[in-house]
Design a protein around this motif. Sequence first.
Motif, mmCIF file in Angstrom:
data_model
loop_
_atom_site.group_PDB
_atom_site.id
_atom_site.type_symbol
_atom_site.label_atom_id
_atom_site.label_comp_id
_atom_site.label_asym_id
_atom_site.label_seq_id
_atom_site.Cartn_x
_atom_site.Cartn_y
_atom_site.Cartn_z
ATOM 1 N N ILE A 129 75.327 100.211 -19.561
ATOM 2 C CA ILE A 129 75.352 99.986 -21.014
ATOM 3 C C ILE A 129 75.328 98.497 -21.325
ATOM 4 O O ILE A 129 74.709 98.058 -22.307
ATOM 5 C CB ILE A 129 76.590 100.669 -21.630
ATOM 6 N N THR A 130 75.983 97.685 -20.516
ATOM 7 C CA THR A 130 75.898 96.236 -20.701
ATOM 8 C C THR A 130 74.457 95.768 -20.554
ATOM 9 O O THR A 130 73.975 94.946 -21.356
ATOM 10 C CB THR A 130 76.797 95.509 -19.684
ATOM 11 N N GLY A 131 73.761 96.293 -19.558
ATOM 12 C CA GLY A 131 72.351 95.946 -19.386
ATOM 13 C C GLY A 131 71.500 96.398 -20.553
ATOM 14 O O GLY A 131 70.597 95.672 -21.006
ATOM 15 N N ILE A 132 71.763 97.594 -21.059
ATOM 16 C CA ILE A 132 70.987 98.118 -22.195
ATOM 17 C C ILE A 132 71.245 97.279 -23.448
ATOM 18 O O ILE A 132 70.319 96.948 -24.196
ATOM 19 C CB ILE A 132 71.336 99.594 -22.441
ATOM 20 N N GLY A 133 72.515 96.922 -23.680
ATOM 21 C CA GLY A 133 72.836 96.091 -24.835
ATOM 22 C C GLY A 133 72.154 94.740 -24.772
ATOM 23 O O GLY A 133 71.617 94.246 -25.777
ATOM 24 N N LEU A 134 72.138 94.134 -23.593
ATOM 25 C CA LEU A 134 71.461 92.855 -23.421
ATOM 26 C C LEU A 134 69.957 93.005 -23.633
ATOM 27 O O LEU A 134 69.329 92.195 -24.327
ATOM 28 C CB LEU A 134 71.763 92.312 -22.020
ATOM 29 N N TRP A 135 69.371 94.038 -23.040
ATOM 30 C CA TRP A 135 67.932 94.290 -23.196
ATOM 31 C C TRP A 135 67.549 94.448 -24.658
ATOM 32 O O TRP A 135 66.519 93.931 -25.101
ATOM 33 C CB TRP A 135 67.549 95.541 -22.405
ATOM 34 N N TYR A 136 68.363 95.146 -25.426
ATOM 35 C CA TYR A 136 68.034 95.378 -26.835
ATOM 36 C C TYR A 136 67.838 94.063 -27.586
ATOM 37 O O TYR A 136 66.926 93.929 -28.402
ATOM 38 C CB TYR A 136 69.135 96.196 -27.504
ATOM 39 N N TRP A 137 68.682 93.080 -27.301
ATOM 40 C CA TRP A 137 68.627 91.829 -28.058
ATOM 41 C C TRP A 137 67.517 90.900 -27.601
ATOM 42 O O TRP A 137 67.122 89.998 -28.355
ATOM 43 C CB TRP A 137 69.969 91.109 -27.977
#
Length: 398
Positions: free
Chosen positions: A314-322
């Motif tokens: 989820i940390t990776g997904i949150g970073l990817w989104y931005w």
Amino acid sequence: MNKKIKDFFLEGRHTLLIIYFLAALIASIQQYFGGEKKLNDQLPAYTHYNNYIIFKQSFFHLKQAADLYAPYTAEQYDLYKYSPTFALLFSFFAYLPDGLGLLLWNVLNAFALFFGVRMLPLTIQQKNGVLLFALVEMLTSLQNAQSNALIAGLLVFAFALMEEKRFFLACVCISLTVFIKLFGIFAFALCLMYPQRWRMVGYSIGIIIMLALLPLCLIEFHSLISCYHSWWRLLQSDYVPNSLSLTGAIRAWFKVDVSKNAVLLLGLLLFAVPFIRIKQFAFLNYRLIVFSTILVWMIVFNHKAESPTFIIAITGIGLWYWVSSLPEKPKRILAAFALIFTSLSTTDLFPNFIQDNYFDVFSVKAIAPIAIYLGMLYELIFRTEKIVLPPETKRARQ
């Protein structure tokens, strides 16, 4: 009103720090005062912070030169599965009263993730957005007294330190994750994106050796070797995939038993894909998305993935989104899908009969990270010319 709420969470420098501390405090209180749970009549009652007890007792077992990986059912449920080095490092908590030690352990996990994300080369709004997106999943990990938020934080620290050319400390962070859970070793691939890669290889080898031998300050050499042999035997026997891995999801959806090794081989081939585009390493956004991909990959292709480990993905997904340049609408749909069906699917927002009969049966928690991982690969392969930023981009020090 909406703008004020948005500014409160995304623009404030201290708001999320307080929220992360409160999350650690609430999780600790829930576990410490949660009473005892009895699994069956043959076993004693255990606390709701059993994982913390496992970590704590591992230090005393190491000190006694006992087998770290034997069952100690009188003390704890489940086996210790981490390295002898982690058992030694847990000495900082082992002598504290359980309530205080548990709180400090959860605060360490929460703050590692918080300050790691705050070091990233992003704006304050983007960093707070990542932290806010990861909050529920982090709380899930803390409520299990797990180490996964610490692992995610150390990996984020490592990437941020590499961006600041502090390569030795970056290698220390990655090496520490390896001695918590072995899959952290894949983060060493980040070194390939920097010209100083060979220097980091030397650092990493030296740090790994030092950490591996660190328990010698407490036990003799032959006892340490025996510990590593026992750990290796445990890891070899820990073969059955969990339902939240890609292997488990394939089995749940298609009723096909696929080889764990075949899935891992596919994963390794996909893992290597972003590193073929060597010229793209000069661009910050490419490096950020590669890092995000590694965080998600560690869970998607981890046959032992379980609910608390998803804080890493989820940390990776949150970073990817931005940092992703994919169209905003599909990005938001994918992020919302991950938030609802990955982070919130195991909470009380969904009744037990839905979780037991649908979410667990169909490995729903794993679906969004798998889909987003494929989207990340698509972006890295086909849209690199649209996601690059000038290499002189500086980290917003806010």
